[in-house]
Design a protein around this motif. Sequence first.
Motif, PDB file in Angstrom:
ATOM      1  N   PRO A   1       0.821  -1.220   0.000  1.00 20.67           N
ATOM      2  CA  PRO A   1       0.000   0.000   0.000  1.00 20.67           C
ATOM      3  C   PRO A   1       0.852   1.266   0.000  1.00 20.67           C
ATOM      4  CG  PRO A   1      -0.833  -1.579   1.600  1.00 20.67           C
ATOM      5  CD  PRO A   1       0.484  -2.091   1.141  1.00 20.67           C
ATOM      6  N   GLY A   2       1.982   1.233   0.726  1.00 17.73           N
ATOM      7  CA  GLY A   2       2.858   2.399   0.776  1.00 17.73           C
ATOM      8  C   GLY A   2       3.441   2.732  -0.585  1.00 17.73           C
ATOM      9  N   VAL A   3       3.929   1.710  -1.290  1.00 16.89           N
ATOM     10  CA  VAL A   3       4.501   1.929  -2.621  1.00 16.89           C
ATOM     11  C   VAL A   3       3.439   2.472  -3.574  1.00 16.89           C
ATOM     12  CG1 VAL A   3       5.442   0.756  -4.650  1.00 16.89           C
ATOM     13  CG2 VAL A   3       6.345   0.234  -2.383  1.00 16.89           C
TER      14      VAL A   3
ATOM     15  N   THR B   1      -6.758  18.700  -5.627  1.00 17.22           N
ATOM     16  CA  THR B   1      -6.301  17.347  -5.951  1.00 17.22           C
ATOM     17  C   THR B   1      -4.831  17.185  -5.602  1.00 17.22           C
ATOM     18  OG1 THR B   1      -7.870  17.333  -7.796  1.00 17.22           O
ATOM     19  CG2 THR B   1      -6.194  15.606  -7.767  1.00 17.22           C
ATOM     20  N   MET B   2      -4.046  18.247  -5.802  1.00 15.62           N
ATOM     21  CA  MET B   2      -2.625  18.184  -5.460  1.00 15.62           C
ATOM     22  C   MET B   2      -2.427  17.982  -3.957  1.00 15.62           C
ATOM     23  SD  MET B   2       0.400  20.923  -6.302  1.00 15.62           S
ATOM     24  CE  MET B   2       2.084  20.607  -5.758  1.00 15.62           C
ATOM     25  N   LEU B   3      -3.283  18.601  -3.158  1.00 13.01           N
ATOM     26  CA  LEU B   3      -3.187  18.421  -1.710  1.00 13.01           C
ATOM     27  C   LEU B   3      -3.487  16.970  -1.324  1.00 13.01           C
ATOM     28  CD1 LEU B   3      -4.932  21.695  -0.443  1.00 13.01           C
ATOM     29  CD2 LEU B   3      -2.482  21.159  -0.439  1.00 13.01           C
ATOM     30  N   VAL B   4      -4.472  16.378  -2.003  1.00 12.79           N
ATOM     31  CA  VAL B   4      -4.770  14.971  -1.758  1.00 12.79           C
ATOM     32  C   VAL B   4      -3.581  14.101  -2.163  1.00 12.79           C
ATOM     33  CG1 VAL B   4      -6.248  13.032  -2.429  1.00 12.79           C
ATOM     34  CG2 VAL B   4      -7.260  15.285  -2.015  1.00 12.79           C
ATOM     35  N   ALA B   5      -2.963  14.419  -3.309  1.00  8.17           N
ATOM     36  CA  ALA B   5      -1.799  13.656  -3.776  1.00  8.17           C
ATOM     37  C   ALA B   5      -0.642  13.768  -2.784  1.00  8.17           C
ATOM     38  CB  ALA B   5      -1.369  14.153  -5.149  1.00  8.17           C
ATOM     39  N   CYS B   6      -0.436  14.942  -2.231  1.00  8.91           N
ATOM     40  CA  CYS B   6       0.630  15.128  -1.239  1.00  8.91           C
ATOM     41  C   CYS B   6       0.349  14.313   0.024  1.00  8.91           C
ATOM     42  CB  CYS B   6       0.769  16.610  -0.889  1.00  8.91           C
ATOM     43  SG  CYS B   6       1.479  17.610  -2.219  1.00  8.91           S
ATOM     44  N   THR B   7      -0.922  14.256   0.414  1.00  9.35           N
ATOM     45  CA  THR B   7      -1.298  13.432   1.566  1.00  9.35           C
ATOM     46  C   THR B   7      -1.000  11.959   1.295  1.00  9.35           C
ATOM     47  OG1 THR B   7      -3.057  14.996   2.155  1.00  9.35           O
ATOM     48  CG2 THR B   7      -3.189  12.770   3.086  1.00  9.35           C
ATOM     49  N   CYS B   8      -1.326  11.486   0.079  1.00  8.60           N
ATOM     50  CA  CYS B   8      -1.019  10.099  -0.296  1.00  8.60           C
ATOM     51  C   CYS B   8       0.476   9.829  -0.209  1.00  8.60           C
ATOM     52  CB  CYS B   8      -1.513   9.822  -1.715  1.00  8.60           C
ATOM     53  SG  CYS B   8      -3.312   9.767  -1.882  1.00  8.60           S
ATOM     54  N   LEU B   9       1.259  10.787  -0.664  1.00  8.58           N
ATOM     55  CA  LEU B   9       2.709  10.634  -0.625  1.00  8.58           C
ATOM     56  C   LEU B   9       3.215  10.505   0.807  1.00  8.58           C
ATOM     57  CD1 LEU B   9       5.415  10.633  -2.083  1.00  8.58           C
ATOM     58  CD2 LEU B   9       5.348  13.128  -2.124  1.00  8.58           C
ATOM     59  N   ILE B  10       2.696  11.330   1.697  1.00  9.07           N
ATOM     60  CA  ILE B  10       3.117  11.290   3.101  1.00  9.07           C
ATOM     61  C   ILE B  10       2.739   9.954   3.747  1.00  9.07           C
ATOM     62  CG2 ILE B  10       2.689  12.298   5.384  1.00  9.07           C
ATOM     63  CD1 ILE B  10       2.305  15.011   3.918  1.00  9.07           C
ATOM     64  N   VAL B  11       1.487   9.546   3.544  1.00  9.26           N
ATOM     65  CA  VAL B  11       1.031   8.282   4.130  1.00  9.26           C
ATOM     66  C   VAL B  11       1.811   7.100   3.548  1.00  9.26           C
ATOM     67  CG1 VAL B  11      -0.942   6.729   4.398  1.00  9.26           C
ATOM     68  CG2 VAL B  11      -1.269   9.196   4.616  1.00  9.26           C
ATOM     69  N   GLY B  12       2.095   7.152   2.246  1.00  5.32           N
ATOM     70  CA  GLY B  12       2.839   6.077   1.608  1.00  5.32           C
ATOM     71  C   GLY B  12       4.248   5.931   2.149  1.00  5.32           C
ATOM     72  N   ILE B  13       4.932   7.053   2.346  1.00  2.13           N
ATOM     73  CA  ILE B  13       6.278   7.016   2.926  1.00  2.13           C
ATOM     74  C   ILE B  13       6.231   6.412   4.325  1.00  2.13           C
ATOM     75  CG2 ILE B  13       8.135   8.454   3.841  1.00  2.13           C
ATOM     76  CD1 ILE B  13       8.325   8.189   0.874  1.00  2.13           C
ATOM     77  N   GLN B  14       5.206   6.791   5.085  1.00  7.37           N
ATOM     78  CA  GLN B  14       5.054   6.240   6.426  1.00  7.37           C
ATOM     79  C   GLN B  14       4.871   4.721   6.357  1.00  7.37           C
ATOM     80  OE1 GLN B  14       4.693   8.446   9.685  1.00  7.37           O
ATOM     81  NE2 GLN B  14       5.858   6.560   9.837  1.00  7.37           N
ATOM     82  N   GLY B  15       4.062   4.255   5.403  1.00  2.21           N
ATOM     83  CA  GLY B  15       3.848   2.824   5.245  1.00  2.21           C
ATOM     84  C   GLY B  15       5.126   2.076   4.932  1.00  2.21           C
ATOM     85  N   ILE B  16       5.947   2.622   4.036  1.00  2.00           N
ATOM     86  CA  ILE B  16       7.215   1.969   3.681  1.00  2.00           C
ATOM     87  C   ILE B  16       8.158   1.941   4.877  1.00  2.00           C
ATOM     88  CG2 ILE B  16       9.258   2.169   2.224  1.00  2.00           C
ATOM     89  CD1 ILE B  16       7.421   3.311   0.036  1.00  2.00           C
ATOM     90  N   CYS B  17       8.200   3.025   5.644  1.00  2.00           N
ATOM     91  CA  CYS B  17       9.029   3.041   6.858  1.00  2.00           C
ATOM     92  C   CYS B  17       8.561   1.979   7.849  1.00  2.00           C
ATOM     93  CB  CYS B  17       8.971   4.420   7.517  1.00  2.00           C
ATOM     94  SG  CYS B  17       9.810   5.731   6.604  1.00  2.00           S
ATOM     95  N   PHE B  18       7.246   1.896   8.042  1.00  2.00           N
ATOM     96  CA  PHE B  18       6.702   0.886   8.953  1.00  2.00           C
ATOM     97  C   PHE B  18       7.050  -0.521   8.476  1.00  2.00           C
ATOM     98  CE2 PHE B  18       2.968   3.423  10.990  1.00  2.00           C
ATOM     99  CZ  PHE B  18       3.895   4.131  11.739  1.00  2.00           C
TER     100      PHE B  18
ATOM    101  N   THR C   1       5.053  19.194   2.271  1.00  2.00           N
ATOM    102  CA  THR C   1       5.106  17.729   2.118  1.00  2.00           C
ATOM    103  C   THR C   1       6.533  17.241   2.291  1.00  2.00           C
ATOM    104  OG1 THR C   1       3.211  17.714   0.623  1.00  2.00           O
ATOM    105  CG2 THR C   1       4.675  15.809   0.548  1.00  2.00           C
ATOM    106  N   ALA C   2       7.494  17.924   1.675  1.00  2.00           N
ATOM    107  CA  ALA C   2       8.901  17.546   1.813  1.00  2.00           C
ATOM    108  C   ALA C   2       9.359  17.648   3.266  1.00  2.00           C
ATOM    109  CB  ALA C   2       9.768  18.423   0.911  1.00  2.00           C
ATOM    110  N   ILE C   3       8.929  18.684   3.963  1.00  2.00           N
ATOM    111  CA  ILE C   3       9.294  18.845   5.377  1.00  2.00           C
ATOM    112  C   ILE C   3       8.747  17.676   6.195  1.00  2.00           C
ATOM    113  CG2 ILE C   3       8.890  20.254   7.435  1.00  2.00           C
ATOM    114  CD1 ILE C   3       8.931  22.711   5.559  1.00  2.00           C
ATOM    115  N   THR C   4       7.480  17.332   5.937  1.00  2.00           N
ATOM    116  CA  THR C   4       6.845  16.237   6.681  1.00  2.00           C
ATOM    117  C   THR C   4       7.524  14.904   6.391  1.00  2.00           C
ATOM    118  OG1 THR C   4       4.725  17.405   6.539  1.00  2.00           O
ATOM    119  CG2 THR C   4       4.664  15.071   7.136  1.00  2.00           C
ATOM    120  N   VAL C   5       7.779  14.623   5.114  1.00  2.00           N
ATOM    121  CA  VAL C   5       8.443  13.369   4.737  1.00  2.00           C
ATOM    122  C   VAL C   5       9.848  13.301   5.322  1.00  2.00           C
ATOM    123  CG1 VAL C   5       9.407  12.097   2.772  1.00  2.00           C
ATOM    124  CG2 VAL C   5       7.074  12.987   2.655  1.00  2.00           C
ATOM    125  N   GLY C   6      10.567  14.404   5.253  1.00  2.00           N
ATOM    126  CA  GLY C   6      11.920  14.426   5.819  1.00  2.00           C
ATOM    127  C   GLY C   6      11.917  14.133   7.305  1.00  2.00           C
TER     128      GLY C   6
END
Length: 383
Positions: free
Chosen positions: A236-238, A267-284, A360-365
Motif C-alpha cells: 500500500p505504501g509503494v 487534488t494536489m493536496l490529496v496527492a501530497c497526503t497520499c505521498l506522506i502516508v505512503g512514505i510512512q507505510g514503507i518506513c513501517f 510535504t517535503a518537510i513532513t516526509v523528511g
Amino acid sequence: MPELELTILMPCLNEAETLAVCVAKAQAFLRRAQITGEVLIADNGSTDNSQHIAEAGGARVIDVPMRGYGAALRAGIAAARGRYVVMGDADDSYDFARLDAFLERLRAGDDLVMGNRFRGGIEAGAMPFLHRYLGNPILSWLGRLFFRTPLRDFHCGMRGFSRDSIAKLDLRTTGMEFASEMVVRATLVGLKISEVPTTLSKDGRSRPPHLRTWRDGWRHLKFLLLYSPRWLFFYPGVLLVAAGTLLSGILFFGPIRIGGIGFDIRTMLVACTCLIVGIQGICFATIARSFAEDMNLLPPSERYGRMLDACTLEFFVFGGAAIFVLGIGGLITAIVQWGEANFGPLDVSSLLRVVALSTTAITVGAQLVFAGFLAGLMSIKHS
C-alpha cells in the motif's frame, strides 16, 4: 515412556454432550488401524464433568489453566507422546474414526496435513452461511495471497502434523487465531504441507459454539496482516507513493483536465497526503520486518535482508534531513515571493503549489529522520 506413533488431540471446554462419542471414535480408529497411540484431552477449565467422561473412555486428560483455543492446543502438543498428532474439535463435527488419509500423508513424510471440508463434504447446517461463503473463502484466499500457500481450506480444525516439526515453530497465540498461526508459520519456514478431504457434520451440542463469527474472524484477519508487513505496509505504501508523486508532480506545473474533469490544487493536496502516508507505510514495513525477524516471528529473507542492510540509521537520517532542507528551501522561496509583493495579494494557486510541495517535503523528511532513530533504537541488541 516409549514414544507412541499417534496422539489424537482434542481441546475441550464443557463438551460433556459430545466428548464420549468423540473419544470412542478415536479409540476405535486406533484399534482398527492397529496403531500404538493415545487419545489426549486438553481440558480448558470444564465444569460439566468432561474430564471424568474422557477418563472413563480411556483418554488421557491434562488440565490447561490458561483459557483459549490456542492455549489448550499448545499445551496438548507439548504433552503429546505420539510422533504424529491429529487434532480436532470435541463437538462431534469431525469424524475421528476416519483418520486414515491424515496418517498416510504423515507417514509419507508430510509435516502438516490439513483437512479440506469443501472437498470432503459439509453436511447441511454444519457451517454457518457467512463462514461457508464469505469468511472462510476470503480468509483462505488472503492466506494464499499473502503467504503463497496452496491450501484451499485455511481454517479447517481437523489437521495432522509431525509433533517435533510443529513444536519447533514456537507458536505463540492463545485464541482461535492459533489455527492461522500454525499454517502461516509452517509455510514460512518451508515445512511440507498437504491437504486431504475431510467431512464436517453438524455438531452434537445443544449450546451455541465457542466460535464468534465477527470477533474470531477479525482475530484471524488481524493475524494474517500482522504476519505480512509486505501487504499491510509495503505494497500500500509503494502504491500511495507512486500515485502521490506522479499526480503532485504533474499538478505542480498547473491544472489539468481529463475527460472534462478538472484537477487543480485541491487534488494536489490529496496527492501530497497520499505521498506522506505512503512514505510512512514503507518506513513501517522496513521496521516491522526487522522487528519480526529479531523476534523470530518471520524467517530471514535474503531479498529483505539486502533492503534492511541498506536502510541504516544514517540512510534514514541523512536522506530525511536532505529532503527536510529542500522543503525548508521551498517554503522560504514562497515567503520571498510573497515579500516581493509587499506581502500583498498573490497568485494564490501558484503559491499554494510551492507551499504544498514544500510542506510535504518537510513532513516526509521529518518522518524519515524519526523512523531512522526508531529503527536504530530497536536494533540495539541485548544479551
